[in-house]
Design a protein around this motif. Structure first.
Motif, PDB file in Angstrom:
ATOM      1  N   THR A  28     -27.889  34.888 -38.324  1.00  0.00           N
ATOM      2  CA  THR A  28     -29.210  34.436 -38.006  1.00  0.00           C
ATOM      3  C   THR A  28     -29.854  34.916 -39.421  1.00  0.00           C
ATOM      4  O   THR A  28     -30.472  35.895 -39.320  1.00  0.00           O
ATOM      5  N   SER A  30     -32.735  34.129 -40.826  1.00  0.00           N
ATOM      6  CA  SER A  30     -34.158  34.351 -40.996  1.00  0.00           C
ATOM      7  C   SER A  30     -34.549  35.843 -40.466  1.00  0.00           C
ATOM      8  O   SER A  30     -35.578  36.300 -40.897  1.00  0.00           O
ATOM      9  N   ASN A  32     -32.252  38.523 -40.834  1.00  0.00           N
ATOM     10  CA  ASN A  32     -31.436  39.455 -41.326  1.00  0.00           C
ATOM     11  C   ASN A  32     -31.995  39.888 -42.555  1.00  0.00           C
ATOM     12  O   ASN A  32     -32.528  39.276 -43.155  1.00  0.00           O
ATOM     13  N   SER A  53     -36.500  40.957 -43.601  1.00  0.00           N
ATOM     14  CA  SER A  53     -36.688  39.469 -43.068  1.00  0.00           C
ATOM     15  C   SER A  53     -38.170  39.247 -43.207  1.00  0.00           C
ATOM     16  O   SER A  53     -38.344  37.792 -43.226  1.00  0.00           O
ATOM     17  N   ASN A  73     -35.514  30.975 -46.338  1.00  0.00           N
ATOM     18  CA  ASN A  73     -35.207  30.817 -45.022  1.00  0.00           C
ATOM     19  C   ASN A  73     -34.739  29.376 -44.285  1.00  0.00           C
ATOM     20  O   ASN A  73     -33.895  29.231 -43.785  1.00  0.00           O
ATOM     21  N   ASN A  76     -31.301  29.059 -45.710  1.00  0.00           N
ATOM     22  CA  ASN A  76     -30.414  30.252 -45.466  1.00  0.00           C
ATOM     23  C   ASN A  76     -29.720  30.532 -46.748  1.00  0.00           C
ATOM     24  O   ASN A  76     -28.629  31.063 -47.233  1.00  0.00           O
ATOM     25  N   LYS A 100     -24.974  41.402 -37.657  1.00  0.00           N
ATOM     26  CA  LYS A 100     -25.807  41.460 -36.798  1.00  0.00           C
ATOM     27  C   LYS A 100     -27.385  42.081 -37.488  1.00  0.00           C
ATOM     28  O   LYS A 100     -27.277  42.921 -38.149  1.00  0.00           O
TER      29      LYS A 100
END
Length: 118
Positions: A28, A30, A32, A53, A73, A76, A100
Motif C-alpha cells: 500500500t 501511499s 507506506n 507517507s 503516489n 507508486n 506493512k
C-alpha cells in the motif's frame, strides 16, 4: 507480486548528478514510508534518506543539502535526486520499505550501482 525495482544508477564524474527511481508493487504505497539505503565496498549498509507517507523527508548528514528524496503516489514510485556527487557516494543503492504500514523495513530492492569518479 511484492517487490521494489530500482533504476537510474550509473557512472558519473564528481560534481555530477543522477536520479534514482524505485517502483513499488504489492504494497500500500501511499501510506507506506519509503527509504533509500546504500552500501559501499567493505562498509555496512547505511540509511541515506527516508520519506513518510505525508511527504516529510529526513537525510543522513553526509547527503543533506545534496540529495532529495521524493515520491509520486500515483505512480507508486520513490525517487532520489543526487546532486554534487562525491567519490565517497560510490555504493550500491537500495530502495526499502515495510511490507506493512508502520512496520519494520523488511522489503528490499535488488540494488543499483552508483559510481562517482574523481
Amino acid at each position: 507480486q511484492v517487490q521494489l525495482v530500482e533504476s537510474g544508477g550509473g557512472l558519473v564524474q564528481a560534481g555530477g548528478s543522477l536520479r534514482l527511481s524505485c517502483a513499488a508493487s504489492g504494497i500500500t504505497f501511499s501510506i507506506n514510508r519509503m527509504a533509500w539505503y546504500r552500501q559501499a565496498p567493505g562498509k555496512q549498509r547505511e540509511l541515506v534518506a527516508f520519506i513518510t507517507s505525508t511527504g516529510t523527508a529526513n537525510y543522513a548528514d553526509s547527503v543533506n543539502g545534496r540529495f532529495t528524496i521524493s515520491r509520486d503516489n500515483a505512480k507508486n514510485t520513490v525517487y532520489l535526486q543526487m546532486n554534487s556527487l562525491k567519490p565517497e557516494d560510490t555504493a550500491v543503492y537500495y530502495c526499502a520499505a515495510p511490507r506493512k504500514p508502520r512496520g519494520n523495513i523488511d522489503l528490499w530492492g535488488q540494488g543499483t550501482q552508483v559510481t562517482v569518479s574523481s
